[in-house]
Design a protein around this motif. Structure first.
Motif, PDB file in Angstrom:
ATOM      1  N   VAL A  55       0.843  -1.200   0.000  1.00 39.63           N
ATOM      2  CA  VAL A  55       0.000   0.000   0.000  1.00 39.63           C
ATOM      3  C   VAL A  55       0.874   1.244   0.000  1.00 39.63           C
ATOM      4  O   VAL A  55       0.629   2.188  -0.774  1.00 39.63           O
TER       5      VAL A  55
ATOM      6  N   THR B 228       2.314   1.757  -3.395  1.00 36.31           N
ATOM      7  CA  THR B 228       1.273   2.174  -4.341  1.00 36.31           C
ATOM      8  C   THR B 228       0.929   3.642  -4.143  1.00 36.31           C
ATOM      9  O   THR B 228       0.780   4.395  -5.120  1.00 36.31           O
TER      10      THR B 228
ATOM     11  N   GLY C 124       1.626   6.530  -6.855  1.00 35.72           N
ATOM     12  CA  GLY C 124       0.430   7.184  -7.379  1.00 35.72           C
ATOM     13  C   GLY C 124       0.469   8.695  -7.333  1.00 35.72           C
ATOM     14  O   GLY C 124      -0.414   9.350  -7.891  1.00 35.72           O
TER      15      GLY C 124
ATOM     16  N   VAL D 291      -4.078   8.184  -5.629  1.00 39.32           N
ATOM     17  CA  VAL D 291      -4.566   6.879  -5.202  1.00 39.32           C
ATOM     18  C   VAL D 291      -5.463   7.028  -3.977  1.00 39.32           C
ATOM     19  O   VAL D 291      -5.103   7.714  -3.022  1.00 39.32           O
TER      20      VAL D 291
ATOM     21  N   GLU E 216      -6.495   5.603  -0.750  1.00 38.29           N
ATOM     22  CA  GLU E 216      -5.833   4.619   0.109  1.00 38.29           C
ATOM     23  C   GLU E 216      -6.758   3.465   0.498  1.00 38.29           C
ATOM     24  O   GLU E 216      -6.346   2.304   0.480  1.00 38.29           O
TER      25      GLU E 216
ATOM     26  N   ALA F 246      -7.128   1.180  -2.499  1.00 37.74           N
ATOM     27  CA  ALA F 246      -5.891   0.447  -2.743  1.00 37.74           C
ATOM     28  C   ALA F 246      -5.708  -0.655  -1.711  1.00 37.74           C
ATOM     29  O   ALA F 246      -5.386  -1.793  -2.059  1.00 37.74           O
TER      30      ALA F 246
ATOM     31  N   LEU G 132      -5.430  -4.523  -2.676  1.00 36.88           N
ATOM     32  CA  LEU G 132      -4.159  -5.187  -2.422  1.00 36.88           C
ATOM     33  C   LEU G 132      -4.272  -6.266  -1.349  1.00 36.88           C
ATOM     34  O   LEU G 132      -3.594  -7.286  -1.400  1.00 36.88           O
TER      35      LEU G 132
END
Length: 108
Positions: A84, A87, A91, A95, A97, A100, A104
């Motif tokens: 995370v 990512t 991003g 993104v 959160e 994501a 994920l």
């Protein structure tokens, strides 16, 4: 990906499914739907430059999965939290959160 005839310029066109976006996700959805027998039309924006018709060009080169329980899918030191964090950093502020983390954490 269409089985029927189309009028020039798409006028009068009929489709079971219209997919907006010709990136990896859009084309995958279109392919799956077409293989299931649906008449599919794919729409995409004009390219901003060579290879830039989709956001796929901005991806980090692939799809990553973290599943610490599966030694074939990740490094034992890997974790959903680290994934995370990576990512979110990659991003650049775009993104969500919670989205994501949900995606994920679902792993492979």
């Amino acid at each position: 990906m269409t089985g029927g005839s189309r009028a020039a310029g798409g006028r009068g066109a009929v489709a079971d499914l219209i997919v907006v976006g010709a990136g990896v996700g859009g084309l995958t959805a279109a392919l799956v739907a077409a293989e299931a027998g649906h008449d599919v039309t794919v729409l995409c924006k004009p390219a901003a430059g060579p290879g830039l018709a989709t956001a796929t060009a901005f991806a980090q080169g692939g799809v990553a999965v973290c599943d610490p329980a599966d030694p074939f899918l990740s490094d034992p030191a890997d974790s959903v939290d680290l994934h995370v964090a990576d990512t979110l950093a990659a991003g650049g502020g775009y993104v969500d959160e919670s989205a994501a983390r949900s995606i994920l954490a679902d792993g492979g």
